[in-house]
Design a protein around this motif. Structure first.
Motif, PDB file in Angstrom:
ATOM      1  N   LEU A   1      -2.480  -8.152   6.059  1.00  0.00           N
ATOM      2  CA  LEU A   1      -1.317  -7.900   6.318  1.00  0.00           C
ATOM      3  C   LEU A   1      -1.217  -6.251   6.172  1.00  0.00           C
ATOM      4  N   ARG A   2      -0.168  -5.740   6.639  1.00  0.00           N
ATOM      5  CA  ARG A   2      -0.012  -4.338   6.765  1.00  0.00           C
ATOM      6  C   ARG A   2       1.504  -4.086   6.266  1.00  0.00           C
ATOM      7  N   GLY A   3       1.815  -2.753   5.957  1.00  0.00           N
ATOM      8  CA  GLY A   3       2.841  -2.222   5.575  1.00  0.00           C
ATOM      9  C   GLY A   3       3.198  -2.772   4.013  1.00  0.00           C
ATOM     10  N   GLY A   4       4.520  -3.116   3.616  1.00  0.00           N
ATOM     11  CA  GLY A   4       4.485  -3.375   2.219  1.00  0.00           C
ATOM     12  C   GLY A   4       5.086  -2.344   1.450  1.00  0.00           C
ATOM     13  N   SER A   5       4.722  -2.403  -0.079  1.00  0.00           N
ATOM     14  CA  SER A   5       5.304  -1.671  -0.945  1.00  0.00           C
ATOM     15  C   SER A   5       4.296  -0.998  -1.825  1.00  0.00           C
ATOM     16  N   PRO A   6       4.293   0.386  -2.059  1.00  0.00           N
ATOM     17  CA  PRO A   6       3.457   0.770  -2.815  1.00  0.00           C
ATOM     18  C   PRO A   6       3.712   0.408  -4.285  1.00  0.00           C
ATOM     19  N   VAL A   7       4.870  -0.349  -4.656  1.00  0.00           N
ATOM     20  CA  VAL A   7       4.997  -0.460  -6.204  1.00  0.00           C
ATOM     21  C   VAL A   7       4.426  -1.971  -6.612  1.00  0.00           C
ATOM     22  N   ALA A   8       4.114  -1.773  -7.666  1.00  0.00           N
ATOM     23  CA  ALA A   8       3.593  -3.158  -8.397  1.00  0.00           C
ATOM     24  C   ALA A   8       4.545  -4.105  -8.538  1.00  0.00           C
ATOM     25  N   TYR A   9       4.372  -5.482  -8.375  1.00  0.00           N
ATOM     26  CA  TYR A   9       5.565  -6.384  -8.640  1.00  0.00           C
ATOM     27  C   TYR A   9       5.361  -6.719 -10.092  1.00  0.00           C
ATOM     28  N   HIS A  10       6.322  -7.134 -10.785  1.00  0.00           N
ATOM     29  CA  HIS A  10       6.398  -7.614 -12.026  1.00  0.00           C
ATOM     30  C   HIS A  10       7.447  -8.734 -12.201  1.00  0.00           C
ATOM     31  N   GLU A  11       7.401  -9.792 -12.238  1.00  0.00           N
ATOM     32  CA  GLU A  11       7.868 -10.782 -12.150  1.00  0.00           C
ATOM     33  C   GLU A  11       9.009 -11.103 -13.180  1.00  0.00           C
ATOM     34  N   ASP A  12       8.798 -10.272 -14.520  1.00  0.00           N
ATOM     35  CA  ASP A  12       9.783 -10.320 -15.427  1.00  0.00           C
ATOM     36  C   ASP A  12      10.643  -8.980 -15.491  1.00  0.00           C
ATOM     37  N   ALA A  13      10.555  -8.329 -14.518  1.00  0.00           N
ATOM     38  CA  ALA A  13      11.265  -6.975 -14.381  1.00  0.00           C
ATOM     39  C   ALA A  13      12.840  -7.321 -14.231  1.00  0.00           C
ATOM     40  N   THR A  14      13.402  -6.528 -14.952  1.00  0.00           N
ATOM     41  CA  THR A  14      15.065  -6.592 -14.525  1.00  0.00           C
ATOM     42  C   THR A  14      15.348  -5.285 -14.208  1.00  0.00           C
ATOM     43  N   CYS A  15      16.759  -5.405 -13.762  1.00  0.00           N
ATOM     44  CA  CYS A  15      17.441  -4.014 -13.309  1.00  0.00           C
ATOM     45  C   CYS A  15      18.891  -4.125 -13.714  1.00  0.00           C
ATOM     46  N   PRO A  16      19.189  -3.750 -14.751  1.00  0.00           N
ATOM     47  CA  PRO A  16      20.474  -3.927 -15.262  1.00  0.00           C
ATOM     48  C   PRO A  16      21.420  -3.453 -14.307  1.00  0.00           C
TER      49      PRO A  16
END
Length: 68
Positions: A32-47
């Protein structure tokens, strides 16, 4: 190298299956190429984002925007 499949998003800590929201370990054989440099957190929220969606969609509960 092959392009990213439509429902897989490479992130800093693995590959997110966008159909399930689950994080999978990335493997070099995925190529795979591209994507995001940010780590994924399943429990993250963004109010702030949830509030925006709630207002834009006319929802009474900001948490309801998670299903959008």
């Amino acid at each position: 190298m092959k392009a990213c499949t439509p429902y897989q998003l490479p992130v800093a800590n693995g590959v997110v299956d966008l159909t399930t929201g689950r994080l999978m370990p990335g493997q070099s054989s995925d190529e795979l190429r591209g994507g995001s440099p940010v780590a994924y957190h399943e429990d993250a929220t963004c109010p702030l984002w949830e509030s925006f969606l709630s207002q834009a969609l006319g929802l009474s509960d900001p948490a309801a925007s998670r299903s959008v």
